[in-house]
Design an enzyme around this catalytic site. Structure first.
Site, PDB file in Angstrom:
ATOM      1  N   ASP A 383       0.879  -1.161   0.000  1.00  0.00           N
ATOM      2  CA  ASP A 383       0.000   0.000   0.000  1.00  0.00           C
ATOM      3  C   ASP A 383       0.923   1.218   0.000  1.00  0.00           C
ATOM      4  OD1 ASP A 383      -2.344   1.660   0.424  1.00  0.00           O
ATOM      5  OD2 ASP A 383      -1.621   1.892   2.474  1.00  0.00           O
ATOM      6  N   LYS A 384       0.474   2.334  -0.556  1.00  0.00           N
ATOM      7  CA  LYS A 384       1.345   3.505  -0.619  1.00  0.00           C
ATOM      8  C   LYS A 384       1.302   4.311   0.670  1.00  0.00           C
ATOM      9  CE  LYS A 384       0.085   7.354  -2.535  1.00  0.00           C
ATOM     10  NZ  LYS A 384       0.346   8.310  -1.404  1.00  0.00           N
ATOM     11  N   THR A 385       0.126   4.850   0.972  1.00  0.00           N
ATOM     12  CA  THR A 385      -0.008   5.778   2.080  1.00  0.00           C
ATOM     13  C   THR A 385       0.232   5.100   3.418  1.00  0.00           C
ATOM     14  OG1 THR A 385      -1.652   7.003   0.803  1.00  0.00           O
ATOM     15  CG2 THR A 385      -1.513   7.488   3.152  1.00  0.00           C
ATOM     16  N   THR A 533      -2.848   0.991  -4.493  1.00  0.00           N
ATOM     17  CA  THR A 533      -3.292   2.150  -3.717  1.00  0.00           C
ATOM     18  C   THR A 533      -4.592   2.734  -4.263  1.00  0.00           C
ATOM     19  OG1 THR A 533      -2.646   4.379  -2.984  1.00  0.00           O
ATOM     20  CG2 THR A 533      -1.842   3.674  -5.136  1.00  0.00           C
ATOM     21  N   GLY A 534      -5.320   3.403  -3.385  1.00  0.00           N
ATOM     22  CA  GLY A 534      -6.524   4.109  -3.806  1.00  0.00           C
ATOM     23  C   GLY A 534      -6.216   5.526  -4.225  1.00  0.00           C
ATOM     24  N   LYS A 561      -9.583  -3.932  -3.380  1.00  0.00           N
ATOM     25  CA  LYS A 561      -8.173  -4.288  -3.196  1.00  0.00           C
ATOM     26  C   LYS A 561      -7.973  -5.797  -3.076  1.00  0.00           C
ATOM     27  CE  LYS A 561      -6.060  -0.060  -1.456  1.00  0.00           C
ATOM     28  NZ  LYS A 561      -5.148   0.512  -0.447  1.00  0.00           N
ATOM     29  N   ASP A 580      -1.510  -0.615   5.967  1.00  0.00           N
ATOM     30  CA  ASP A 580      -1.750  -0.090   7.309  1.00  0.00           C
ATOM     31  C   ASP A 580      -3.179   0.366   7.562  1.00  0.00           C
ATOM     32  OD1 ASP A 580      -1.753   2.207   5.704  1.00  0.00           O
ATOM     33  OD2 ASP A 580      -1.066   3.451   7.359  1.00  0.00           O
ATOM     34  N   ASP A 584      -7.021  -1.810   3.761  1.00  0.00           N
ATOM     35  CA  ASP A 584      -6.075  -2.874   3.428  1.00  0.00           C
ATOM     36  C   ASP A 584      -6.428  -4.193   4.098  1.00  0.00           C
ATOM     37  OD1 ASP A 584      -4.480  -1.017   2.006  1.00  0.00           O
ATOM     38  OD2 ASP A 584      -3.533  -0.381   3.875  1.00  0.00           O
TER      39      ASP A 584
END
Length: 692
Positions: A383-385, A533-534, A561, A580, A584
């Site tokens: 995940d990015k964020t 990622t969203g 996802k 996180d 997710d």
């Protein structure tokens, strides 16, 4: 809120587009079939407590059992014999057999009922034979009592199972944490305009509720009055609060950060978004592949081996004309020597060492089977964020257009931003603090609706505004850097002093310093790095390019996802997912290995198989390396434990009796202890592992 930047935009580079780009009005939450209230899993808490209590009590009682055993006394060179001591020994051993051994006896019965004998059956058979045979010896049967063997076997098995149970956490917590995100009550608006406090379950479709600043949104619905910023990070993983106004959708569990909102209830109960996430996690957990424990496999074969060897030994000795007590002693020796002292510790000892070691290294293992399979991972989905990035706005670039230095730009901008609570303000202030820049003082602060903020600093009029304000005021500047930053998905604000552009500040979610190194190390080990990622595609591609990600899936809605994870798995890849946020959680549960960063929400942590306490992406590779090393130790221990039986059982059966070599049950127990020591030492060698 004292003031905020309502909208930093320029020709399609909408602030909201940079941070989420999700149209919640189009979220389809109706496609899931719900069954009851969801599967809450099994809580191992009581079992952990039970095995711990039984272990300590049995250990205390085992001490006098050992001291009263003639063989132990002979070994220690002491004599503690007294009249009736064997009956005392029998009473103490009876307590250990029924109290400490009860979980194994009942477990053996359950395994036999299921026609799937395993470790419990083997332990149950071993302690039963040891107890019955030893009791018969006390009452006159020729032979040597083996109560000390019974006691130590029970104590070691209780310790092993306590360690195992303690390393497993139930799946139910993840669902409980989700439920806890929802408030218990809501402020429902009555027809006469008054407010009544009602329980969430009493809300129905079409009701209107008032959500005050700082409160959680009680249900899924749409805003009918008011505007605010809503923190959806607990739901979507998005780091920046999203501007919401009349007509826009809200997700239950998100937090209202700004003004008061009137919300019309649209979905409640099983139809609500969080309820569907609960169902997705439940389904993902139920469809996980069930990895059979190596020890149970070995124990199953040992059970059949011990049973066959014991009866064959008895039959052969009887056919050879030996007395019944000799045949029974040979059979008991075989059965006892097959007792899984070493086998029972082979896995739990490695697990105990691996678990404590991993905790020191910042890796919390929650699912043992999935951790052991981690060594086979082909691809890591990030995940990015909050995972590859810090999950918070930060200054990435500063451009000057006049004589002011970058430090002066921050001093002026930070002076007016001190009065704002917007994430952009927080990013600028944090950057100034990190650089130890002392900000100027400001006065006459005010917000410019939809444009930015302004104030007076050192007698000058200061504006920190969006690109839209600059365009509306027909201010010209060299937009080369601005266009570049916009293409990278960054949010840009301009500093104006007395209506002259003096500088531009670019902000974005800050990339973790360790992310690039983590991806490179994964590539060095032949593992693909994928981003899911969203967030906006431009932002995702910029981050991916910066740190070397192989594939990018951007603008993926939270409830999609898990489907993306399945698509990747269908390519034949063993997938580890690192994330996180609550969005997710289903993906973490669907992946072959779910890895949560510790800074994330409780739900993501509880849905994962492993938690990275330090939130460091570099630790991901440490998981795979420790998994390989742990698996290696497991196999080595199982070979030691099982190999011992292969050699010792024939000797116990008496194959060398013709040449005068006969092993008594006591000697067999000693040999077994040596095997246990070897297994224990080998497990401890795992402590030398280090994350490089």
């Amino acid at each position: 809120m004292k003031g905020h930047h309502d909208n930093h935009s320029h020709d399609g580079h909408e602030h909201q587009d940079h941070h989420g780009n999700e149209d919640h009005e189009h979220h389809d939450h109706s496609g899931h079939d719900h069954h009851g209230n969801g599967h809450m899993g099994h809580d191992h808490g009581d079992m952990v407590k039970e095995f711990r209590t039984k272990f300590f009590i049995s250990l205390i009682v085992t001490i006098p059992v050992l001291l009263l055993s003639p063989m132990i006394q002979n070994f220690l060179g002491i004599d503690l014999r007294f009249e009736g001591d064997m009956y005392v020994l029998l009473v103490l051993s009876t307590f250990i057999f029924f109290y400490g051994g009860w979980p194994f006896l009942t477990g053996a019965i359950s395994e036999l009922k299921d026609r799937n004998p395993g470790m419990m059956t083997l332990i149950g058979m071993a302690i039963t034979i040891a107890y019955v045979y030893s009791a018969m010896v006390v009452f006159g049967w020729p032979g040597e009592q083996l109560f000390w063997e019974l006691a130590t076997l029970v104590v070691i098995m209780l310790l092993g199972h306590w360690v195992e149970m303690n390393s497993i956490s139930g799946a139910s917590k993840s669902l409980e944490e989700l439920v806890q995100l929802m408030p218990d009550e809501a402020n429902r608006l009555k027809d006469d305009g008054s407010i009544e406090t009602v329980a969430i379950q009493d809300l129905t479709h079409g009701d209107s509720v008032l959500v005050k600043p700082g409160e959680k949104i009680p249900v899924d619905g749409a805003i009918t009055k008011g505007s605010s910023q809503v923190d959806e990070s607990m739901i979507t993983g998005e780091s920046v609060p999203v501007d919401k106004s009349t007509g826009e959708a809200l997700i239950g569990g998100s937090i209202n950060k700004g003004g008061s909102l009137t919300v019309e209830v649209e979905k409640t109960g099983d139809d609500a978004y969080l309820s569907q996430v609960v169902e997705m996690i439940r389904s993902a957990q139920e469809t996980r592949s069930k990895t059979q424990d190596f020890t149970n496999k070995a124990a199953k074969w040992l059970f059949y081996l011990a049973l066959a060897a014991g009866f064959i030994t008895f039959a052969v000795w009887i056919l050879l004309g030996a007395p019944i007590d000799t045949a029974v002693q040979r059979m008991v020796t075989v059965m006892i020597i097959t007792c899984p002292h070493a086998l029972g510790l082979a896995a739990p000892l490695v697990i105990a060492v691996s678990t404590s070691l991993s905790a020191k290294l910042g890796l919390l293992i929650k699912d043992r089977a999935h951790f052991e399979e981690a060594r086979k991972t082909d691809a890591v989905v990030f995940d990015k964020t909050g995972t590859l990035t810090q999950g918070a706005f930060g200054v990435t670039n500063i451009q000057t257009f006049g004589e002011l230095s970058r430090t002066e730009i921050l001093k002026f901008a930070g002076a007016v931003e001190k009065e704002s609570e917007h994430p952009i303000a927080e990013g600028i202030l944090n950057d100034a603090q990190e650089k130890a820049i002392e900000l100027y003082e400001s006065e006459n602060f005010q917000s410019i609706t939809g444009k930015g903020i302004e104030g007076q600093v050192q007698g000058k009029t200061i504006h920190v505004v969006s690109p839209g304000y600059v365009i509306d005021e027909a201010l010209t500047f060299d937009d080369t850097e601005f266009q570049k930053w916009s293409e990278e998905g960054k949010t840009v604000v301009f500093l104006l002093i007395d209506e002259h552009i003096e500088g531009a500040i670019a902000l974005s979610d800050i990339i973790r310093e360790s992310s690039k190194e983590a991806v490179k190390t994964l590539h060095d080990h032949g593992i693909k790095a994928i981003m899911l990622t969203g967030d906006n595609e431009k932002v995702a591609n910029y981050v991916a390019k910066t740190i070397g990600i192989d594939e990018v899936y951007a603008e993926v809605l939270p409830d999609k996802k898990a489907s993306k994870i399945k698509e990747i798995q269908e390519r034949g890849l063993k997938v580890a997912m690192t994330g996180d946020g609550i969005n997710d959680a289903p993906a973490l549960a669907t992946a072959d290995l779910g890895i949560a960063v510790g800074a994330g929400t409780d739900i993501a942590v509880e849905s994962a198989d492993i938690v990275l306490v330090d939130s460091d992406p570099k630790d991901v590779l440490g998981i795979f390396r420790l998994s390989k090393r742990t698996y290696s130790k497991l196999v080595q221990n199982l070979i030691w434990a099982s190999g011992y039986n292969i050699v010792a059982i024939p000797l116990a059966a008496g194959v060398l009796a013709p040449v005068g070599i006969v092993i008594s049950p006591a000697v067999g127990a000693v040999l077994m202890s040596l095997s246990t020591i070897i297994v224990a030492i080998n497990a401890q060698l795992l402590r030398r592992f280090r994350i490089e």
